[in-house]
Design an enzyme around this catalytic site. Structure first.
Site, PDB file in Angstrom:
ATOM      1  N   LYS A   1       0.837  -1.201   0.000  1.00 32.06           N
ATOM      2  CA  LYS A   1       0.000   0.000   0.000  1.00 32.06           C
ATOM      3  C   LYS A   1       0.872   1.251   0.000  1.00 32.06           C
ATOM      4  O   LYS A   1       0.636   2.181  -0.747  1.00 32.06           O
ATOM      5  CB  LYS A   1      -0.910  -0.047   1.231  1.00 32.06           C
ATOM      6  CG  LYS A   1      -1.852   1.106   1.354  1.00 32.06           C
ATOM      7  CD  LYS A   1      -2.777   0.875   2.535  1.00 32.06           C
ATOM      8  CE  LYS A   1      -3.382   2.178   2.990  1.00 32.06           C
ATOM      9  NZ  LYS A   1      -4.252   2.002   4.150  1.00 32.06           N
TER      10      LYS A   1
ATOM     11  N   GLU B   1      10.851  -4.648   4.073  1.00 33.84           N
ATOM     12  CA  GLU B   1      10.997  -6.033   3.608  1.00 33.84           C
ATOM     13  C   GLU B   1      10.580  -6.151   2.144  1.00 33.84           C
ATOM     14  O   GLU B   1      11.280  -6.751   1.315  1.00 33.84           O
ATOM     15  CB  GLU B   1      10.125  -6.977   4.454  1.00 33.84           C
ATOM     16  CG  GLU B   1      10.537  -7.103   5.905  1.00 33.84           C
ATOM     17  CD  GLU B   1       9.837  -6.090   6.814  1.00 33.84           C
ATOM     18  OE1 GLU B   1       9.488  -4.985   6.340  1.00 33.84           O
ATOM     19  OE2 GLU B   1       9.650  -6.403   7.998  1.00 33.84           O
TER      20      GLU B   1
ATOM     21  N   GLY C   1      -4.541  -2.353   5.410  1.00 34.04           N
ATOM     22  CA  GLY C   1      -3.764  -3.484   4.898  1.00 34.04           C
ATOM     23  C   GLY C   1      -4.414  -4.830   5.186  1.00 34.04           C
ATOM     24  O   GLY C   1      -4.536  -5.685   4.304  1.00 34.04           O
ATOM     25  N   ARG C   2      -4.852  -5.027   6.428  1.00 35.33           N
ATOM     26  CA  ARG C   2      -5.396  -6.343   6.792  1.00 35.33           C
ATOM     27  C   ARG C   2      -6.819  -6.544   6.297  1.00 35.33           C
ATOM     28  O   ARG C   2      -7.404  -7.606   6.505  1.00 35.33           O
ATOM     29  CB  ARG C   2      -5.295  -6.539   8.308  1.00 35.33           C
ATOM     30  CG  ARG C   2      -5.894  -5.426   9.145  1.00 35.33           C
ATOM     31  CD  ARG C   2      -5.418  -5.504  10.589  1.00 35.33           C
ATOM     32  NE  ARG C   2      -5.877  -4.366  11.397  1.00 35.33           N
ATOM     33  CZ  ARG C   2      -5.216  -3.226  11.515  1.00 35.33           C
ATOM     34  NH1 ARG C   2      -4.083  -3.048  10.859  1.00 35.33           N
ATOM     35  NH2 ARG C   2      -5.679  -2.260  12.292  1.00 35.33           N
TER      36      ARG C   2
ATOM     37  N   GLU D   1      -3.753  -7.220  15.184  1.00 31.21           N
ATOM     38  CA  GLU D   1      -3.307  -5.892  14.753  1.00 31.21           C
ATOM     39  C   GLU D   1      -4.457  -4.884  14.894  1.00 31.21           C
ATOM     40  O   GLU D   1      -4.229  -3.698  15.083  1.00 31.21           O
ATOM     41  CB  GLU D   1      -2.783  -5.924  13.308  1.00 31.21           C
ATOM     42  CG  GLU D   1      -1.837  -4.770  12.995  1.00 31.21           C
ATOM     43  CD  GLU D   1      -1.179  -4.863  11.628  1.00 31.21           C
ATOM     44  OE1 GLU D   1      -1.891  -4.746  10.609  1.00 31.21           O
ATOM     45  OE2 GLU D   1       0.052  -5.009  11.561  1.00 31.21           O
TER      46      GLU D   1
ATOM     47  N   HIS E   1      -2.365 -34.131  17.595  1.00 29.43           N
ATOM     48  CA  HIS E   1      -1.207 -34.955  17.961  1.00 29.43           C
ATOM     49  C   HIS E   1      -0.049 -34.083  18.442  1.00 29.43           C
ATOM     50  O   HIS E   1       1.106 -34.501  18.421  1.00 29.43           O
ATOM     51  CB  HIS E   1      -0.798 -35.818  16.769  1.00 29.43           C
ATOM     52  CG  HIS E   1      -1.934 -36.691  16.310  1.00 29.43           C
ATOM     53  ND1 HIS E   1      -2.199 -37.909  16.874  1.00 29.43           N
ATOM     54  CD2 HIS E   1      -2.914 -36.467  15.397  1.00 29.43           C
ATOM     55  CE1 HIS E   1      -3.279 -38.434  16.303  1.00 29.43           C
ATOM     56  NE2 HIS E   1      -3.737 -37.574  15.403  1.00 29.43           N
TER      57      HIS E   1
HETATM   58  O1  F6P Z   1       3.742  -2.975   9.743  1.00 25.60           O
HETATM   59  C1  F6P Z   1       2.392  -3.282   9.681  1.00 25.60           C
HETATM   60  C2  F6P Z   1       1.816  -2.999   8.323  1.00 25.60           C
HETATM   61  O2  F6P Z   1       1.647  -1.641   8.152  1.00 25.60           O
HETATM   62  C3  F6P Z   1       0.509  -3.746   8.139  1.00 25.60           C
HETATM   63  O3  F6P Z   1      -0.552  -3.103   8.704  1.00 25.60           O
HETATM   64  C4  F6P Z   1       0.464  -3.869   6.655  1.00 25.60           C
HETATM   65  O4  F6P Z   1      -0.460  -4.834   6.230  1.00 25.60           O
HETATM   66  C5  F6P Z   1       1.890  -4.232   6.349  1.00 25.60           C
HETATM   67  O5  F6P Z   1       2.652  -3.461   7.273  1.00 25.60           O
HETATM   68  C6  F6P Z   1       2.359  -3.981   4.941  1.00 25.60           C
HETATM   69  O6  F6P Z   1       2.210  -2.650   4.562  1.00 25.60           O
HETATM   70  P1  F6P Z   1       2.342  -2.215   3.042  1.00 25.60           P
HETATM   71  O7  F6P Z   1       1.223  -2.848   2.287  1.00 25.60           O
HETATM   72  O8  F6P Z   1       2.279  -0.718   3.042  1.00 25.60           O
HETATM   73  O9  F6P Z   1       3.668  -2.711   2.532  1.00 25.60           O
END
Ligand code: F6P
Length: 549
Positions: free
Chosen positions: A205, A211, A268-269, A354, A385
């Site tokens: 977003k 990452e 995001g979620r 979250e 198990h």
């Molecule tokens: O660090 C949490 C967060 O902001 C989440 O809420 C979100 O889904 C995720 O990082 C990834 O964010 P983006 O879609 O901006 O890379």
């Protein structure tokens, strides 16, 4: 924050004090209609609350609590597109993403549907070209592998849905999801891919998540190295972006035509219904994706129209509040008995924890009660198990959601009935347990000597009274999966209203991000460690000595 001194809350406290000795065994024994009274079916989705530790009074008082929290008003504000995510000054409009009717939404004054429909059309055109082999890579080859690069909501939702609906995936495209900044994730995958037939979907977003951007740049370098001098022409043939920041995608090298828009009013979620769901459309086709949206929309309609005491998300949420705040549960387990739902627990962890993993209310004051429990889970029957021993005899109160589909999505003769037998046996065993008299009778019937019975008996007793909800889908199809996911989304919303939380921000993830930004140069030997705590300084030194970066 919830007013725990208010009459509605205190009535539940008093009820709990009276009700605390009730055992599910007795609740069932005294009410032959209990299943009928505490289960609901909607469009083939069956939800059985009868194994929860509730009675009619519990539900009536919980509904009073929801009324006191002005749930109806909050729900109206959500669906009206008000900026209920006040700390980020954003509306929360994911229901618009699955609005499939004609006309404006949320209102004629602020109609987001033209944009939403335009992105859906873009997704349809693109996914059909890729699935049909018409979208070609730099050497003219059709796409065979799709790699979604994203993290959190830009990974967990689409990955979970694609894996869950794998029975509907007939395009022959191989779908991959890379999220971890640990190079082991991307490196192992790249080794198995051919750059000429690989498409990357960079989902972020913000288009700035560390990452995701690192993985995207590494993948870009890998592609460009393979494309050689023609890399600039190759890039848009192998990369698309899903983001609200077109500018950053352009800086990455992607023209606007390669960008699938999302908006700041999609959290995001809550974003798998948006273009973040592009991998879903690529995997099962846009018609399948729209069936998923239709299922979610059916749940939206039910959530908006059903009275609270017959409203699935409301009941699920309120029973969760009862378990957490009145019975004292600090955890909640998700136990799907379906291999394809393997990623559901991690998706729900983000959705619930979250959203509502907070101790401060909308009013800025500390909450006067505990909010979200710790959500965790694993597929059955594997979990049986491993950790079920603790659920049965560990002495912790662990409310759980048992989820299954009546039909198998990958049938093999003789497998579905044992799966269902285990599924149904576990919630029954957790609810009803085994009394000392029952255990003794069993041991006696097995001809065990009296002195051995005395020694074994304490180990053979099951306290039971572990509450659970059973959610049955007729089959794991896009429509019912959409219903299931929207059910959980609205459950989280309702709980946020009762606890007085803004469920749509996540400031709690920022501190770690900031610190990582500060530690990175120190690890690379370019920054100082002054002001850091003693443990972190020593660990950085150890890392620099032993690491390879
Ligand atoms: O660090 C949490 C967060 O902001 C989440 O809420 C979100 O889904 C995720 O990082 C990834 O964010 P983006 O879609 O901006 O890379």
């Amino acid at each position: 924050m919830p007013n725990t001194n208010a009459p509605a809350w205190q009535a539940l406290v008093a009820h709990q004090a009276r009700f605390s000795s009730a055992h599910l065994r007795d609740l069932f024994a005294s009410d032959p209609q209990r299943f009928e009274r505490f289960s609901l079916e909607l469009e083939g989705l069956l939800v059985d609350f009868s194994k929860q530790r509730i009675d009619d009074t519990t539900l009536r008082l919980l509904v009073d609590l929801a009324e006191t929290a002005r749930l109806g008003e909050w729900r109206a504000r959500l669906f009206a597109g008000e900026k209920i995510n006040f700390s980020e000054q954003r509306a929360v409009m994911h229901p618009a993403l699955r609005y499939l009717k004609l006309g404006a939404f949320p209102s004629a004054a602020w109609d987001v549907m033209p944009e939403v429909r335009a992105v859906r059309a873009q997704m349809r055109a693109f996914s059909e070209r890729v699935r049909g082999g018409l979208w070609r890579g730099f050497s003219g080859e059709a796409i065979r592998d799709v790699v979604n690069i994203g993290i959190g909501g830009s990974d967990l939702g689409p990955k979970m849905v694609v894996r869950t609906l794998s029975a509907y995936q007939r395009s022959g495209l191989r779908m991959h999801f890379v999220s971890n900044v640990d190079s082991a994730h991307l490196a192992k995958l790249l080794d198995s891919l051919d750059p000429r037939s690989t498409l990357f979907v960079v989902a972020s977003k913000t288009f700035s998540t560390q990452e995701t951007m690192l993985n995207a740049h590494t993948a870009r370098a890998w592609l460009c190295a393979a494309a050689g001098e023609g890399w600039a022409r190759a890039l848009p043939l192998h990369f698309v972006a899903v983001t609200s920041d077109v500018g950053r995608a352009a800086t990455f090298g992607l023209p606007e035509a390669n960008v699938f828009r999302m908006w700041d009013w999609v959290g995001g979620r809550y974003s798998l219904w948006s273009a973040v769901g592009l991998p879903i459309a690529l995997a099962i086709g846009m018609n399948g994706f729209e069936r998923l949206l239709a299922g979610a929309q059916a749940m939206d309609t039910h959530f908006c129209e059903a009275p609270f005491d017959k409203n699935l998300p409301v009941l699920m949420a309120l029973i969760g509040v009862w378990n957490t705040n009145f019975l004292g549960a600090s955890t909640s387990a998700v136990l799907p008995y379906n291999e394809s739902l393997r990623f559901l627990p991690s998706f729900l962890q983000q959705l619930e924890m979250e959203s509502n993993g907070k101790t401060v209310g909308r009013d800025g004051l500390p909450l006067s009660c505990q909010a979200n429990p710790i959500v965790w889970g694993e597929i059955g029957s594997n979990g049986q198990h491993a950790f079920f021993q603790l659920l049965h005899q560990g002495g912790w109160l662990v409310p759980s959601d048992f989820i299954a589909s009546a039909q198998s999505d990958f049938p093999l003769p003789g497998h579905q009935a044992p799966l269902m037998a285990n599924f149904l046996a576990q919630s029954a065993a957790l609810a009803f347990g085994k009394t000392e008299a029952e255990a003794r009778a069993e041991l006696e019937a097995a001809g065990i000597a009296a002195d051995q019975i005395a020694a074994l008996l304490p180990h053979k007793v099951f306290a039971g009274n572990q509450p659970s909800t059973t959610i049955f889908l007729p089959r794991l199809d896009p429509f019912h999966l959409g219903m299931l996911l929207a059910l959980y989304e609205h459950k989280v919303f309702v709980q946020g209203v009762v606890w007085g939380i803004n469920s749509f921000d996540q400031w709690g993830v920022e501190l770690g991000k900031q610190l990582a930004g500060r530690l990175l140069p120190a690890l690379q030997g370019e920054g100082d460690t002054v002001g850091l705590d003693q443990s972190t300084r020593a660990l950085i030194a150890w890392c620099r000595e032993n690491g390879d970066f």
